[in-house]
Design a protein around this motif. Sequence first.
Motif, PDB file in Angstrom:
ATOM      1  N   VAL A  40       0.699  -1.272  -0.023  1.00  0.00           N
ATOM      2  CA  VAL A  40       0.087  -0.058   0.068  1.00  0.00           C
ATOM      3  C   VAL A  40       0.926   1.102  -0.121  1.00  0.00           C
ATOM      4  O   VAL A  40       1.882   1.357   0.839  1.00  0.00           O
ATOM      5  CB  VAL A  40      -0.956  -0.167   1.186  1.00  0.00           C
ATOM      6  N   TYR A  41       0.475   1.963  -1.071  1.00  0.00           N
ATOM      7  CA  TYR A  41       1.315   3.397  -1.054  1.00  0.00           C
ATOM      8  C   TYR A  41       1.143   4.420   0.117  1.00  0.00           C
ATOM      9  O   TYR A  41      -0.202   4.463   0.469  1.00  0.00           O
ATOM     10  CB  TYR A  41       0.980   4.289  -2.313  1.00  0.00           C
ATOM     11  N   PRO A  42       2.262   4.562   0.762  1.00  0.00           N
ATOM     12  CA  PRO A  42       1.785   5.663   2.065  1.00  0.00           C
ATOM     13  C   PRO A  42       1.525   6.913   1.741  1.00  0.00           C
ATOM     14  O   PRO A  42       1.613   7.423   0.432  1.00  0.00           O
ATOM     15  CB  PRO A  42       3.430   5.580   2.548  1.00  0.00           C
ATOM     16  N   LYS A  43       0.411   7.093   2.653  1.00  0.00           N
ATOM     17  CA  LYS A  43      -0.391   8.486   2.483  1.00  0.00           C
ATOM     18  C   LYS A  43       0.157   9.511   3.119  1.00  0.00           C
ATOM     19  O   LYS A  43       0.333   9.307   4.425  1.00  0.00           O
ATOM     20  CB  LYS A  43      -2.055   8.112   2.897  1.00  0.00           C
ATOM     21  N   PHE A  66       4.065  13.388  10.560  1.00  0.00           N
ATOM     22  CA  PHE A  66       5.142  13.221   9.619  1.00  0.00           C
ATOM     23  C   PHE A  66       6.045  11.845  10.093  1.00  0.00           C
ATOM     24  O   PHE A  66       6.757  11.378   9.334  1.00  0.00           O
ATOM     25  CB  PHE A  66       5.731  14.332   9.412  1.00  0.00           C
ATOM     26  N   LYS A  67       6.336  11.831  11.434  1.00  0.00           N
ATOM     27  CA  LYS A  67       7.107  10.605  11.785  1.00  0.00           C
ATOM     28  C   LYS A  67       6.703   9.363  11.462  1.00  0.00           C
ATOM     29  O   LYS A  67       7.102   8.240  11.075  1.00  0.00           O
ATOM     30  CB  LYS A  67       7.421  10.699  13.313  1.00  0.00           C
ATOM     31  N   ALA A  68       5.202   9.145  11.634  1.00  0.00           N
ATOM     32  CA  ALA A  68       4.382   7.927  11.227  1.00  0.00           C
ATOM     33  C   ALA A  68       4.490   7.852   9.849  1.00  0.00           C
ATOM     34  O   ALA A  68       4.753   6.560   9.269  1.00  0.00           O
ATOM     35  CB  ALA A  68       3.123   8.324  11.887  1.00  0.00           C
ATOM     36  N   TYR A  69       4.468   9.055   9.060  1.00  0.00           N
ATOM     37  CA  TYR A  69       4.551   8.814   7.591  1.00  0.00           C
ATOM     38  C   TYR A  69       5.917   8.398   7.171  1.00  0.00           C
ATOM     39  O   TYR A  69       5.911   7.755   6.209  1.00  0.00           O
ATOM     40  CB  TYR A  69       4.202  10.429   6.827  1.00  0.00           C
ATOM     41  N   ASP A  70       7.012   8.933   7.737  1.00  0.00           N
ATOM     42  CA  ASP A  70       8.336   8.266   7.465  1.00  0.00           C
ATOM     43  C   ASP A  70       8.307   6.982   7.731  1.00  0.00           C
ATOM     44  O   ASP A  70       8.957   6.102   6.849  1.00  0.00           O
ATOM     45  CB  ASP A  70       9.175   9.153   8.169  1.00  0.00           C
ATOM     46  N   LEU A 105       8.910   3.013  -5.046  1.00  0.00           N
ATOM     47  CA  LEU A 105       9.639   3.486  -3.860  1.00  0.00           C
ATOM     48  C   LEU A 105      10.332   4.853  -4.163  1.00  0.00           C
ATOM     49  O   LEU A 105      10.302   5.908  -3.205  1.00  0.00           O
ATOM     50  CB  LEU A 105      10.770   2.484  -3.523  1.00  0.00           C
ATOM     51  N   ASN A 106      10.765   5.447  -5.314  1.00  0.00           N
ATOM     52  CA  ASN A 106      11.420   6.580  -5.673  1.00  0.00           C
ATOM     53  C   ASN A 106      10.363   7.752  -5.335  1.00  0.00           C
ATOM     54  O   ASN A 106      10.670   8.917  -4.988  1.00  0.00           O
ATOM     55  CB  ASN A 106      11.906   6.729  -7.020  1.00  0.00           C
ATOM     56  N   ALA A 107       9.182   7.516  -5.922  1.00  0.00           N
ATOM     57  CA  ALA A 107       8.032   8.337  -6.101  1.00  0.00           C
ATOM     58  C   ALA A 107       7.657   8.560  -4.496  1.00  0.00           C
ATOM     59  O   ALA A 107       7.314   9.846  -4.192  1.00  0.00           O
ATOM     60  CB  ALA A 107       6.974   7.788  -6.781  1.00  0.00           C
ATOM     61  N   ALA A 108       7.577   7.376  -3.831  1.00  0.00           N
ATOM     62  CA  ALA A 108       7.305   7.706  -2.289  1.00  0.00           C
ATOM     63  C   ALA A 108       8.388   8.655  -1.418  1.00  0.00           C
ATOM     64  O   ALA A 108       7.809   9.297  -0.824  1.00  0.00           O
ATOM     65  CB  ALA A 108       7.100   6.214  -1.710  1.00  0.00           C
ATOM     66  N   VAL A 109       9.565   8.197  -1.819  1.00  0.00           N
ATOM     67  CA  VAL A 109      10.417   8.845  -0.972  1.00  0.00           C
ATOM     68  C   VAL A 109      10.536  10.237  -1.406  1.00  0.00           C
ATOM     69  O   VAL A 109      10.775  11.341  -0.554  1.00  0.00           O
ATOM     70  CB  VAL A 109      12.039   8.373  -1.141  1.00  0.00           C
ATOM     71  N   GLU A 110      10.492  10.614  -2.864  1.00  0.00           N
ATOM     72  CA  GLU A 110      10.536  11.996  -3.320  1.00  0.00           C
ATOM     73  C   GLU A 110       9.139  12.850  -2.587  1.00  0.00           C
ATOM     74  O   GLU A 110       9.419  13.895  -2.293  1.00  0.00           O
ATOM     75  CB  GLU A 110      10.332  12.031  -4.853  1.00  0.00           C
ATOM     76  N   LEU A 112       7.527  12.106   0.053  1.00  0.00           N
ATOM     77  CA  LEU A 112       7.903  12.320   1.590  1.00  0.00           C
ATOM     78  C   LEU A 112       8.961  13.664   1.816  1.00  0.00           C
ATOM     79  O   LEU A 112       8.647  14.458   2.380  1.00  0.00           O
ATOM     80  CB  LEU A 112       8.491  11.349   2.088  1.00  0.00           C
ATOM     81  N   GLN A 113      10.236  13.686   0.894  1.00  0.00           N
ATOM     82  CA  GLN A 113      10.944  14.840   1.067  1.00  0.00           C
ATOM     83  C   GLN A 113      10.359  16.104   0.683  1.00  0.00           C
ATOM     84  O   GLN A 113      10.773  17.131   1.363  1.00  0.00           O
ATOM     85  CB  GLN A 113      12.275  14.545   0.028  1.00  0.00           C
ATOM     86  N   SER A 114       9.702  16.187  -0.173  1.00  0.00           N
ATOM     87  CA  SER A 114       9.010  17.369  -0.605  1.00  0.00           C
ATOM     88  C   SER A 114       7.960  17.715   0.496  1.00  0.00           C
ATOM     89  O   SER A 114       8.137  19.020   0.974  1.00  0.00           O
ATOM     90  CB  SER A 114       8.025  17.186  -1.882  1.00  0.00           C
ATOM     91  N   LYS A 115       7.285  17.069   1.111  1.00  0.00           N
ATOM     92  CA  LYS A 115       6.365  17.298   2.164  1.00  0.00           C
ATOM     93  C   LYS A 115       7.125  17.636   3.544  1.00  0.00           C
ATOM     94  O   LYS A 115       6.685  18.526   4.028  1.00  0.00           O
ATOM     95  CB  LYS A 115       5.495  16.144   2.270  1.00  0.00           C
ATOM     96  N   ALA A 116       8.208  17.033   3.438  1.00  0.00           N
ATOM     97  CA  ALA A 116       8.705  17.273   4.857  1.00  0.00           C
ATOM     98  C   ALA A 116       9.454  18.671   4.613  1.00  0.00           C
ATOM     99  O   ALA A 116       9.743  19.440   5.839  1.00  0.00           O
ATOM    100  CB  ALA A 116      10.081  16.081   5.057  1.00  0.00           C
ATOM    101  N   ARG A 117      10.135  18.909   3.570  1.00  0.00           N
ATOM    102  CA  ARG A 117      10.612  20.372   3.231  1.00  0.00           C
ATOM    103  C   ARG A 117       9.805  21.418   3.538  1.00  0.00           C
ATOM    104  O   ARG A 117       9.973  22.632   4.113  1.00  0.00           O
ATOM    105  CB  ARG A 117      11.063  20.568   1.706  1.00  0.00           C
TER     106      ARG A 117
END
Length: 130
Positions: A40-43, A66-70, A105-110, A112-117
């Motif tokens: 399941v793709y992380p939300k 955000f910790k849970a999302y990570d 995975l790259n899409a999910a990490v990208e 995450l990084q965008s939202k974290a910024r």
Amino acid sequence: MAEPIIDPALEKKAMTLTKTRFLAILAVAALPLSAQADCVYPKAPASIPDGKTASEAEMISAMSAFKAYDADVKAFGACLDEETKQKATGTAQLMQIKTMQSKKLNAAVEELQSKAREFNEQVRVFKARG
């Protein structure tokens, strides 16, 4: 004709045992399904609080989200690895699956990084308020 006398404690014990057996059978039956299930793709968290107006409680809540999302993104990556191992049967197929899983995975990490910024920027704004 008189009704048979049933001990209420014994009847409760029998019902509990029946429910337990049913749940055990259900759990065993579901194992192959869960092993076959797609990852399941992380939300991402639904919103990022505005650092100019957010309360400390809102910022802390967002940080927890955000910790849970990570953690969800990391679990997604582990799931994709496991899924690749289960699905791959031949070398050509393995490379195709690895490529697709890597893109997921790259899409999910990208994301995450965008939202974290975005969130970190709002944290800086919040902290600057004093």
